[in-house]
Design an enzyme around this catalytic site. Structure first.
Site, PDB file in Angstrom:
ATOM      1  N   ASP A 100      -4.793   1.134  57.577  1.00  0.00           N
ATOM      2  CA  ASP A 100      -4.175  -0.117  57.469  1.00  0.00           C
ATOM      3  C   ASP A 100      -3.766  -0.698  56.055  1.00  0.00           C
ATOM      4  O   ASP A 100      -4.622  -0.097  55.259  1.00  0.00           O
ATOM      5  CB  ASP A 100      -4.842  -1.323  58.437  1.00  0.00           C
ATOM      6  N   ASP A 133      -4.786   1.774  48.358  1.00  0.00           N
ATOM      7  CA  ASP A 133      -5.480   1.363  49.536  1.00  0.00           C
ATOM      8  C   ASP A 133      -5.198   1.312  50.699  1.00  0.00           C
ATOM      9  O   ASP A 133      -4.321   0.256  51.128  1.00  0.00           O
ATOM     10  CB  ASP A 133      -6.169  -0.217  48.751  1.00  0.00           C
ATOM     11  N   GLU A 167      -9.356  -2.586  58.560  1.00  0.00           N
ATOM     12  CA  GLU A 167     -10.462  -2.667  57.598  1.00  0.00           C
ATOM     13  C   GLU A 167      -9.895  -3.807  56.808  1.00  0.00           C
ATOM     14  O   GLU A 167     -10.874  -4.612  56.415  1.00  0.00           O
ATOM     15  CB  GLU A 167     -10.564  -1.588  56.636  1.00  0.00           C
ATOM     16  N   GLU A 168      -8.656  -4.108  56.572  1.00  0.00           N
ATOM     17  CA  GLU A 168      -8.280  -5.429  55.728  1.00  0.00           C
ATOM     18  C   GLU A 168      -8.469  -6.538  56.603  1.00  0.00           C
ATOM     19  O   GLU A 168      -8.419  -7.566  55.854  1.00  0.00           O
ATOM     20  CB  GLU A 168      -6.672  -4.816  55.512  1.00  0.00           C
ATOM     21  N   ASP A 194     -17.299   6.514  51.670  1.00  0.00           N
ATOM     22  CA  ASP A 194     -15.848   5.520  52.043  1.00  0.00           C
ATOM     23  C   ASP A 194     -15.069   5.401  50.662  1.00  0.00           C
ATOM     24  O   ASP A 194     -15.530   6.112  49.523  1.00  0.00           O
ATOM     25  CB  ASP A 194     -16.588   4.353  52.685  1.00  0.00           C
TER      26      ASP A 194
END
Length: 464
Positions: A100, A133, A167-168, A194
Site C-alpha cells: 500500500d 515506499d 502498513e500506512e 523490513d
C-alpha cells in the site's frame, strides 16, 4: 568540537549519485506504481480491487514465485509466501514489505513533474508514488526470488515473505494477521528484514564511501489527547479564562518542556561503528562516548534534522474548538503526537505530561500505537548477512546500526522473529528523502538495479 559535531547532520540528511540506465525490472516497477493501492485513514475510501489487480500483476510477472512456492492470501489482500529450505532443521528467515501507499495530498497533484500514478521513467529515474515506499522493496525481493528460481537455486534455510496491505494505516489487518498466520503454522524466524534503512553515498563524514544505515530499532508511537470543558456563551461576555485559553496554556507548557537529549543504544552503536573509519577529532569523539556522549547528544538536539535521534519528540498536531466566531466554545481538544526513544513508554510519557500540564481541568487520555521496539543485535547473523550482501555490490561501503525515527510493520512481527532489521538496499539523496510521502517521489534506475542485486545476495547468504 562543535564544528565537527555538526558534520553529523549530513549523515542523517543524505546525498547520493544517480544511475541512468533503464531495464525490464525498472519497467516492472513503473507498472506497479500504476496500481492505486492507496491506504486512506477512512478505510471506506480504499479501493480494494486495486490490490487484487496488483496481485494479478505479481502473478503475471513472477510466475515461478507463484507456481513453485507456497503462496497464501491472508486477510484477503496480504500475501504470505513460503520458500521451503532443503534443511528443515534450520530456523527460517523472513523478508517483509508492503504493497500500500499513502494518498496524494489534495491540491498538490499538479506539483508533480509527472502524475503520481503514471509510473514514468525519464532521465534515469522511475517516478511515482511507491517508488520509495514501498513497492520498490516488495518488487526487488520478487525480482531477486524469481531470478534465483530461474537459476535453480534452492535455499538450505526456509524463507518467508510477508507482504502487508495496510502498513500506512498501522498494519492492523495486514501485518498483524500475517504474524498470527505465521504463528499458527508453527513458524519462527531467526531474523527478519523490513523497510526502514538505506544507503547514503558520499557522506561528508566518510568521503567517497557509501554508508549503509541498518535500523536495529524504531521509535515508539503515541498520541495524547488534551481536552477541557468550561463555561460557554456569547462572545460579548467572555469568562476570565475560556477553554481555548486554558488548553493553549497547557500546550505551551508541553512545547516548552522538551525531553532532555540522550544517546540510546542504536545511535551509540552507529557512532562507534563509524569511528574507525573517520579522521580526528571525530574519531576521538566517537570512540570515547563515555566522555563525549552528553555533548554529542546536546549538539544533535539543536538541529531538527538530528534531534529526533536523541530525544523523545512531541509534535502539536491538532487543535479543535468552537463552532462560530461569536460563540465561546464549551469544549476544546488538542492532540500531541510523540515518537518515543527506547527506554520511554506510553505510561512514562503520559505521567510526565500530566506533571507538566499540572491542571486538573485539563483531561489527558491517549491511544498508544506502540512502545519503542526491542533493540536487535547488531552483532548477530541477520546484520552480518546485510553487511556481506552490501559488500558484494558496494565493496567500499560501511554498514552501521541505526535508529528508525518512524514506524514500520516490523513491530508486529516481534513474536515470530528473534531479531528485526530494517534495510532495503537503495541509495537515497536528500531530494528523495523529502519526496517520501510527499511530492515527486522517485528512485534512480541504477539504484534500483543495485537494490535487486543486494536482495539476491541477502537471499543467498541468509539461507546458507
Amino acid at each position: 568540537m562543535r564544528r565537527y559535531l555538526l558534520l553529523l547532520i549530513p549523515i542523517l540528511s543524505l546525498t547520493s549519485g544517480a544511475g541512468q540506465a533503464g531495464n525490464a525490472a525498472a519497467e516492472r516497477l513503473a507498472e506497479a506504481v500504476r496500481f492505486k493501492t492507496i491506504s486512506y485513514q477512512d478505510r471506506s475510501r480504499i479501493d480494494y480491487s486495486e490490490f487484487l489487480r496488483f496481485h494479478d500483476f505479481l502473478k503475471s510477472h513472477y510466475p515461478r514465485v507463484f507456481t513453485e512456492l507456497d503462496v497464501e492470501t491472508v486477510s484477503n489482500y496480504s500475501l504470505l509466501i513460503l520458500w521451503p529450505g532443503s534443511d528443515p532443521q534450520l530456523t527460517p528467515v523472513m523478508f517483509t514489505a508492503h504493497m500500500d501507499v499513502v494518498p496524494i495530498e489534495p491540491g498538490t497533484e499538479t506539483d508533480w513533474d509527472y502524475p503520481a500514478f503514471e509510473g514514468v521513467i525519464d532521465n534515469g529515474r522511475i517516478y511515482g508514488r511507491g517508488t520509495l515506499d514501498d513497492k520498490q522493496g516488495l518488487l526487488s525481493l520478487m525480482e531477486a526470488a524469481e531470478s534465483l528460481l530461474e537459476e535453480g537455486f534452492t535455499p538450505r534455510r526456509t524463507v518467508l515473505f510477508a507482504f502487508g496491505h495496510d502498513e500506512e494505516i498501522s498494519g492492523l489487518h495486514g501485518a498483524v494477521n500475517l504474524a498470527a498466520r505465521i504463528k499458527e503454522r508453527g513458524l519462527q524466524s531467526a531474523w527478519m528484514i523490513d523497510e526502514g534503512g538505506f544507503l547514503i553515498a558520499d557522506s561528508p563524514l566518510l568521503p567517497g564511501r557509501p554508508l549503509g544505515l541498518v535500523s536495529v530499532a524504531e521509535k515508539g508511537y503515541l498520541t495524547v489527547t488534551l481536552s477541557t470543558r468550561g463555561e460557554g456563551g456569547h462572545s460579548s461576555r467572555p469568562p476570565a479564562t475560556g477553554t481555548i485559553g486554558r488548553l493553549s496554556a497547557a500546550l505551551e507548557r508541553v512545547e516548552n518542556s522538551p525531553y532532555p537529549p540522550r544517546l540510546v543504544g542504536p545511535v551509540q552503536a552507529m557512532f562507534e561503528t563509524i569511528a574507525p573509519h573517520t579522521d580526528q577529532p571525530q574519531r576521538f569523539i566517537f570512540e570515547n562516548l563515555w566522555l563525549t556522549g552528553g555533548l554529542l547528544a546536546s549538539q544533535l538536539a539543536e538541529d531538527p534534522v538530528t534531534s529526533s535521534f536523541v530525544r523523545t519528540t512531541a509534535a502539536l498536531t491538532m487543535f479543535n474548538a468552537g463552532v462560530k466566531e461569536n460563540v465561546i466554545p464549551q469544549y476544546a481538544e488538542a492532540k500531541i503526537n510523540f515518537r518515543l526513544l527506547p527506554g520511554d513508554t506510553a505510561d512514562t510519557v503520559v505521567a510526565r505530561i500530566t506533571d507538566i500540564v499540572d491542571d486538573p481541568l485539563v483531561d489527558i487520555s491517549y491511544d498508544a500505537w506502540s512502545d519503542p521496539s526491542p533493540v536487535s543485535d547488531h552483532t548477530g547473523d541477520g546484520f552480518a548477512v546485510i553487511s556481506e550482501a552490501v559488500a558484494e555490490v558496494y565493496p567500499e561501503a560501511i554498514v552501521v546500526p541505526s535508529l528508525l525515527v518512524a514506524t514500520t510493520d516490523s513491530r508486529h512481527y516481534v513474536d515470530v522473529s528473534d531479531n528485526q532489521y530494517r534495510f532495503h538496499g537503495n541509495r537515497l539523496s536528500m531530494e528523495q528523502v523529502n519526496s517520501m510521502h510527499g511530492t515527486n517521489e522517485f528512485l534512480d534506475v541504477e539504484s534500483y538495479e543495485d537494490m535487486i542485486s543486494i536482495a539476491r545476495q541477502m537471499l543467498k547468504k541468509g539461507t546458507r
